[in-house]
Design a protein around this motif. Structure first.
Motif, mmCIF file in Angstrom:
data_model
loop_
_atom_site.group_PDB
_atom_site.id
_atom_site.type_symbol
_atom_site.label_atom_id
_atom_site.label_comp_id
_atom_site.label_asym_id
_atom_site.label_seq_id
_atom_site.Cartn_x
_atom_site.Cartn_y
_atom_site.Cartn_z
ATOM 1 N N VAL A 1 45.106 84.757 50.060
ATOM 2 C CA VAL A 1 46.108 85.685 49.522
ATOM 3 C C VAL A 1 47.478 85.154 49.892
ATOM 4 O O VAL A 1 47.758 84.887 51.068
ATOM 5 C CB VAL A 1 45.921 87.113 50.085
ATOM 6 C CG1 VAL A 1 46.984 88.044 49.516
ATOM 7 C CG2 VAL A 1 44.527 87.622 49.770
ATOM 8 N N LEU A 2 48.332 84.958 48.878
ATOM 9 C CA LEU A 2 49.653 84.399 49.111
ATOM 10 C C LEU A 2 50.573 85.421 49.763
ATOM 11 O O LEU A 2 50.655 86.577 49.334
ATOM 12 C CB LEU A 2 50.279 83.939 47.793
ATOM 13 C CG LEU A 2 49.576 82.793 47.055
ATOM 14 C CD1 LEU A 2 50.290 82.513 45.732
ATOM 15 C CD2 LEU A 2 49.538 81.536 47.918
ATOM 16 N N ALA A 3 51.257 84.955 50.805
ATOM 17 C CA ALA A 3 52.274 85.820 51.414
ATOM 18 C C ALA A 3 53.492 85.910 50.518
ATOM 19 O O ALA A 3 54.187 86.927 50.478
ATOM 20 C CB ALA A 3 52.664 85.266 52.791
ATOM 21 N N GLU A 4 53.762 84.829 49.794
ATOM 22 C CA GLU A 4 54.873 84.782 48.846
ATOM 23 C C GLU A 4 54.301 84.455 47.474
ATOM 24 O O GLU A 4 53.666 83.415 47.291
ATOM 25 C CB GLU A 4 55.886 83.712 49.255
ATOM 26 C CG GLU A 4 57.037 83.543 48.254
ATOM 27 C CD GLU A 4 57.940 82.369 48.619
ATOM 28 O OE1 GLU A 4 58.870 82.098 47.843
ATOM 29 O OE2 GLU A 4 57.705 81.738 49.662
ATOM 30 N N GLY A 5 54.469 85.340 46.501
ATOM 31 C CA GLY A 5 53.911 85.125 45.181
ATOM 32 C C GLY A 5 54.674 84.093 44.390
ATOM 33 O O GLY A 5 55.672 83.522 44.833
ATOM 34 N N GLY A 6 54.214 83.861 43.179
ATOM 35 C CA GLY A 6 54.894 82.943 42.276
ATOM 36 C C GLY A 6 54.578 81.485 42.567
ATOM 37 O O GLY A 6 53.767 81.145 43.429
ATOM 38 N N ASP A 7 55.279 80.605 41.815
ATOM 39 C CA ASP A 7 55.012 79.167 41.912
ATOM 40 C C ASP A 7 55.311 78.609 43.295
ATOM 41 O O ASP A 7 54.602 77.727 43.784
ATOM 42 C CB ASP A 7 55.844 78.420 40.866
ATOM 43 C CG ASP A 7 55.370 78.705 39.452
ATOM 44 O OD1 ASP A 7 54.194 79.085 39.301
ATOM 45 O OD2 ASP A 7 56.175 78.559 38.509
ATOM 46 N N ALA A 8 56.368 79.108 43.954
ATOM 47 C CA ALA A 8 56.758 78.546 45.247
ATOM 48 C C ALA A 8 55.649 78.708 46.275
ATOM 49 O O ALA A 8 55.272 77.751 46.967
ATOM 50 C CB ALA A 8 58.050 79.207 45.736
ATOM 51 N N GLY A 9 55.093 79.892 46.381
ATOM 52 C CA GLY A 9 54.030 80.124 47.352
ATOM 53 C C GLY A 9 52.762 79.366 47.015
ATOM 54 O O GLY A 9 52.091 78.822 47.897
ATOM 55 N N LEU A 10 52.417 79.329 45.726
ATOM 56 C CA LEU A 10 51.198 78.635 45.312
ATOM 57 C C LEU A 10 51.321 77.133 45.533
ATOM 58 O O LEU A 10 50.401 76.483 46.059
ATOM 59 C CB LEU A 10 50.908 78.942 43.843
ATOM 60 C CG LEU A 10 49.634 78.327 43.274
ATOM 61 C CD1 LEU A 10 48.403 78.797 44.044
ATOM 62 C CD2 LEU A 10 49.499 78.671 41.791
ATOM 63 N N ASN A 11 52.454 76.560 45.132
ATOM 64 C CA ASN A 11 52.639 75.117 45.312
ATOM 65 C C ASN A 11 52.669 74.734 46.793
ATOM 66 O O ASN A 11 52.196 73.660 47.179
ATOM 67 C CB ASN A 11 53.924 74.665 44.625
ATOM 68 C CG ASN A 11 53.826 74.736 43.110
ATOM 69 O OD1 ASN A 11 52.736 74.822 42.554
ATOM 70 N ND2 ASN A 11 54.966 74.736 42.440
ATOM 71 N N ALA A 12 53.230 75.605 47.610
ATOM 72 C CA ALA A 12 53.239 75.338 49.052
ATOM 73 C C ALA A 12 51.817 75.313 49.599
ATOM 74 O O ALA A 12 51.479 74.472 50.455
ATOM 75 C CB ALA A 12 54.076 76.390 49.773
ATOM 76 N N LEU A 13 50.948 76.191 49.105
ATOM 77 C CA LEU A 13 49.552 76.209 49.545
ATOM 78 C C LEU A 13 48.847 74.922 49.122
ATOM 79 O O LEU A 13 48.082 74.339 49.900
ATOM 80 C CB LEU A 13 48.840 77.425 48.965
ATOM 81 C CG LEU A 13 47.335 77.527 49.266
ATOM 82 C CD1 LEU A 13 47.087 77.576 50.769
ATOM 83 C CD2 LEU A 13 46.732 78.755 48.578
ATOM 84 N N VAL A 14 49.107 74.476 47.889
ATOM 85 C CA VAL A 14 48.514 73.215 47.446
ATOM 86 C C VAL A 14 48.967 72.068 48.346
ATOM 87 O O VAL A 14 48.171 71.209 48.746
ATOM 88 C CB VAL A 14 48.877 72.912 45.981
ATOM 89 C CG1 VAL A 14 48.385 71.522 45.575
ATOM 90 C CG2 VAL A 14 48.289 73.962 45.052
ATOM 91 N N GLY A 15 50.251 72.040 48.690
ATOM 92 C CA GLY A 15 50.760 70.998 49.573
ATOM 93 C C GLY A 15 50.069 70.991 50.926
ATOM 94 O O GLY A 15 49.746 69.933 51.474
ATOM 95 N N VAL A 16 49.823 72.190 51.477
ATOM 96 C CA VAL A 16 49.119 72.277 52.766
ATOM 97 C C VAL A 16 47.699 71.740 52.642
ATOM 98 O O VAL A 16 47.222 70.973 53.491
ATOM 99 C CB VAL A 16 49.101 73.737 53.252
ATOM 100 C CG1 VAL A 16 48.174 73.898 54.459
ATOM 101 C CG2 VAL A 16 50.506 74.190 53.613
#
Length: 683
Positions: free
Chosen positions: A332-347
């Motif tokens: 579950v993203l703490a921050e929605g939208g592309d920024a949070g999702l892309n950050a998760l992919v980077g991790v």
């Protein structure tokens, strides 16, 4: 289904089909050439070194109280008739029996021939290496030991040690190839389960050979022990008995990515998938149920790697208990939208996949948007390449979709000629000049953007280039706008990019097609983007010729098979990464059919491409249901803002779309002719 169990292997050149005789003869000649080269390797004063090594073995045998050669040699030298027979036995019988065994296996047992041929070849390769690095003189040639040379004493014409075969390497005592070949024949007779009298003859041949090599003073007892060790090792490494089920071997072109991986450069590929899910579907349980139902079609999802070894290739072995809590995870993203999702992919890109379980993960992401769910699907590059990930995804969809079929490929003759030409082209490659500032950090940044595919295709047609050219131009121009890497004159900078190409057959298996990488130099200096595109289109002609791709595939898939894993890994690390290229860019075919994943309509899919060691940038393009979906991965320190790089790449494509189309050459020639200047000249 693996080649070991697939009946179609009989028609594809795999075990069960007799290999071409000309190729086998050439292979045999190459072994002979290797033996000749080993004999010519300079080792200081070769004869003095060999004599010294012979004395060391002789002294060791005396210390161990196993020096039996001298009494055997004394008795044989005193009995002329027996000595002559022994000399001829030493010169001929091992060779005749070995050639007979190879010919019989080739003719009658092609299923076993390949295994036997490989073990025999490895025996001789190991022997040649030993002869080159540590020559050993036989007892009869070591001054002061007092052995009788039975060949010279009794004038055995044509035997080893006589002038007729004076060209043979006399300093090749350790290991004894006479004993090794006799052992090899005996092992093959036992493996073939021939009648017992023939197996007994094979065992007797080993003992007769053992007696003869020592009695004629051509070898020490420890030379025979060395031969036994070499034969045992050769079968340990090469035994591929088709009659015994064995796990499939990890091909060298896949193991390549295990070798180059480190904690700082994880090598997993994947996709970022968006689903239309206003009701919150699918659930994690839905995803697991979909995967469970496809395990038979996608075998690598239930397999892991065998333990690593410096001498034996890894295999895919079954992993019956799948940890679904780890493989299919919900986040579950703490921050929605592309920024949070892309950050998760980077991790997730920053974390190597563990090798003690099947090397894939699927993360169901909540909180991206109220009416959408996202799925991050990752697989290690050893499991599948980019095409393999797409194939896995397509087989999970409803209705199932298929990749567009590739061409049949060139004929065998054209492939061979193209491979030779490509190897020469690769050898003549210049060194790269521009380097991106790679810090080697494991942290990754990931960004995405989408463009309508009809717009990209229209742009490519207008400028008479290909979609891949547009993607590469967007990469070079976009990077140019957000950073200024050092190296080379400002106007002549180029960025060397590895572009993967498919070189396999028309059907893409779950593991992906055979791919090879061709290096392309992207114009990186300051220039209008339309000029960059024209220069780049000329540079990418090498992609269309196919010769470099064939050469790269030959090295990755064929030549590297001859290397033991430790050397293969060293080769991979030497050629892959920052020394050879600075970025990776790939353009992948996708699907144009509306589909569902675990019941939810699939909207978009962005490729996730790993960076290379010292090559901090990777870009993937994927056509999917009328859109070109881009995925950009970088080391986190390469650019200050990954979204700025994605925006700059979009700006480049918009500038190309607004630019006027280049004038056709025919029209320019006609216009020049009307002005009386003659036809234009173009390079």
């Amino acid at each position: 289904m693996t080649p070991e169990t697939d009946p179609s292997a009989l028609s594809s050149g795999l075990p069960g089909r007799r290999p071409p005789l000309a190729r086998e003869l050439a292979f045999g000649l190459s072994l002979f050439a290797l033996y000749a080269v080993a004999a010519a390797v300079p080792v200081g004063d070769r004869h003095a070194a060999a004599a010294d090594h012979g004395r060391q073995i002789h002294d060791l045998e005396r210390t161990l109280h196993i020096a039996v050669e001298r009494p055997l040699n004394d008795w044989l030298a005193a009995h002329r008739s027996v000595a002559v027979v022994a000399n001829y036995e030493y010169a001929t019988v091992y060779l005749v029996t070995t050639l007979w065994a190879l010919a019989w296996l080739y003719r009658r047992r092609p299923d076993r021939y390949r295994v036997a041929r490989n073990s025999f070849a490895l025996i001789n390769v190991i022997g040649a290496v030993c002869f080159a690095l540590w020559p050993v003189a036989p007892p009869r040639l070591v001054p002061g030991l007092g052995y009788v040379d039975t060949v010279l004493t009794h004038g055995t014409w044509g035997s080893w040690g006589s002038p007729v075969v004076d060209h043979a390497d006399r300093l090749a005592a350790m290991p004894s190839l006479h004993v090794a070949w006799a052992l090899w024949v005996s092992v093959e007779l036992a493996r073939l389960q021939v009648r017992r009298s023939l197996q007994a003859a094979g065992v007797l041949h080993v003992f007769v050979t053992l007696y003869v090599i020592m009695a004629t003073a051509n070898h020490y007892l420890l030379d025979a022990a060395g031969a036994l060790a070499v034969v045992w090792f050769a079968y340990l490494v090469t035994d591929r008995d088709p009659g015994r089920p064995r796990p499939p071997i990890v091909p060298p072109e896949d193991a390549f990515f295990l070798a180059v991986e480190s904690d700082r450069t994880p090598q997993h590929v994947g996709g970022l998938i968006f689903l239309d899910a206003p009701d919150g579907s699918p659930s994690r349980e839905d995803m697991i149920a979909t995967l469970r139902g496809k395990l038979d079609e996608l075998p690598r999802l239930g397999q892991r790697l065998s333990p690593a070894s410096r001498l034996r290739r890894r295999r895919w072995v079954g992993h019956p208990v799948i940890d679904w809590d780890w493989h299919v995870h919900e986040a579950v993203l703490a921050e929605g939208g592309d920024a949070g999702l892309n950050a998760l992919v980077g991790v997730l890109q920053s974390e190597p996949l563990p090798r003690d379980r099947p090397m894939w993960r699927m993360i169901l992401v909540r909180g991206y948007a109220p009416d959408r769910s996202a799925v991050i699907f990752l697989m290690h590059h050893v499991v599948a390449d980019g095409m393999g990930v797409i194939t896995h995804v397509l087989r999970l969809l409803t209705p199932p979709d298929a990749l567009p079929a590739a061409g049949a490929g060139p004929s065998a003759t054209r492939r061979a000629l193209g491979t030779v030409t490509g190897i020469a082209q690769l050898a003549a490659e210049s060194r790269q000049r521009t380097r991106l500032p790679s810090t080697g950090t494991a942290e990754r940044a990931f960004g995405t953007f989408r463009l309508p595919m009809p717009v990209i295709r229209d742009l490519a047609r207008k400028h008479r280039v290909r979609v891949t050219d547009v993607v590469l131009c967007a990469l070079a121009g976009g990077l140019r706008r957000v950073m200024q890497p050092a190296g080379g004159p400002e106007g002549g900078r180029v960025l060397r990019v590895a572009v993967p190409l498919m070189t396999g057959g028309p059907v893409v298996p779950p593991e992906g097609n055979h791919t090879s990488a061709v290096m392309v130099d992207l114009p990186y200096g300051p220039m209008p983007e339309v000029e960059r595109l024209r220069a780049l289109a000329a540079a990418t002609r090498r992609l269309r010729s196919g010769t470099r791709a064939l050469a790269s595939a030959f090295v990755m898939q064929r030549a590297s098979r001859a290397l033991p894993p430790v050397l293969h890994d060293a080769f991979a690390r030497a050629v892959y990464g920052g020394r050879t290229f600075q970025a990776i860019a790939t353009n992948l075919p996708g699907s144009n059919t509306p589909t569902r994943l675990a019941g939810a309509p699939l909207i978009a899919a962005h490729p996730i491409v790993p960076t290379g060691p010292g090559a901090p940038l990777a870009v993937g393009a994927l056509g999917w249901t009328g859109m070109l979906n881009m995925g950009v991965s970088t080391e986190a320190t390469l650019v200050a803002d990954i979204d700025a790089l994605c925006g700059a790449m979009r700006d480049v494509i918009e500038e190309l779309g607004a630019a006027e189309a280049p004038e056709p050459a025919e029209a320019a020639d006609a216009r020049a002719a009307r002005r009386g200047r003659g036809p234009s000249v173009r390079g």
